[in-house]
Design an enzyme around this catalytic site. Structure first.
Site, short mmCIF file in Angstrom:
data_model
loop_
_atom_site.label_atom_id
_atom_site.label_comp_id
_atom_site.label_asym_id
_atom_site.label_seq_id
_atom_site.Cartn_x
_atom_site.Cartn_y
_atom_site.Cartn_z
N GLU A 48 0.82 -1.21 0.00
CA GLU A 48 0.00 0.00 0.00
C GLU A 48 0.86 1.26 0.00
OE1 GLU A 48 -0.08 -2.61 2.13
OE2 GLU A 48 -1.83 -2.46 3.41
N CYS A 76 -2.33 -2.23 7.67
CA CYS A 76 -1.77 -2.14 9.03
C CYS A 76 -1.82 -0.67 9.47
CB CYS A 76 -0.33 -2.66 9.03
SG CYS A 76 0.87 -1.51 8.34
#
Lengths: 143, 143
Positions: A48, A76
């Site tokens: 990401e 996360c």
């Protein structure tokens, strides 16, 4: 999400935890990445974060308000925080991460009063996204 | 923290929100950075994240267990998440960030059951760290 899954599969082949991500703007993919943490020996090399950095370079701005991030696994805290900082308009993720997920599992970052609150959808290709991770960890345990 | 403050001052001179960070290992500074978000046009170019990436490169690993990060401002969720992911042993920060702080202000990331829980100290050179930020925002308002 099919393309994100293919990026996750490529990461697995390189010995990385298989996560894939891409950024879409006006119907066009402007960035894509797989997890590279082991190869780069770098804690920030999650799919990401790499895709968002590429997208910032493509757009020429740190603001990605009109972009959607697709990722196979729930982000996360680092990646969820990056999504907030980059003002990513919408996040679509595949399966939850009970160990480190920051969009509903361990914590829910978008619920805090921060600068930006992205739209979040989950469960797209959920079974396939989970399966690619389970297969990876199964093969590791039997090595 | 004096060196981190100098890095923050340099960032201010470049028109960046003045935050400075450095990573120390065995008494030696192995990485240092100021905020570069505007210059890099990149959402991830916070001082802490850049310093951690440099430190990973210096150590040759994504694990910074035996390192201490010094930063003038309380880390945001992205940077606090990066600290967790990199297993940074200890964080020392100057002043709190009521708008985006993720080590006690808006949320307290180290209190969640994640992979790693860094030691955290705050309030070192607190007044100076706050003053460099206040001076920057005051000068912006009067422009």
């Amino acid at each position: 999400m099919r393309r994100a899954l293919a990026l996750a599969e490529q990461a697995a082949e390189m010995g990385e935890v298989p996560v894939g991500a891409l950024v879409v703007r006006n119907g066009e993919v402007i960035a894509e990445a797989g997890n590279r943490r082991e190869r780069d020996r770098c804690a920030t090399a999650h799919a990401e974060l790499l895709a968002i950095e590429q997208a910032c370079a493509a757009v020429g701005s740190w603001r990605l308000t009109d972009c959607t991030l697709y990722v196979t696994l729930e982000p996360c805290p680092m990646c969820a925080g990056t999504i907030v900082n980059a003002r990513v308009g919408r996040v679509v993720f595949g399966c939850k991460d009970a160990r480190a997920g920051a969009m509903g599992s361990v914590l829910n970052l978008p619920s805090y009063p921060l600068n930006h609150r992205p739209g979040v959808s989950m469960g797209v290709c959920e079974a396939e996204c989970r399966e690619v991770l389970q297969r990876f960890f199964r093969s590791r345990r039997t090595k």
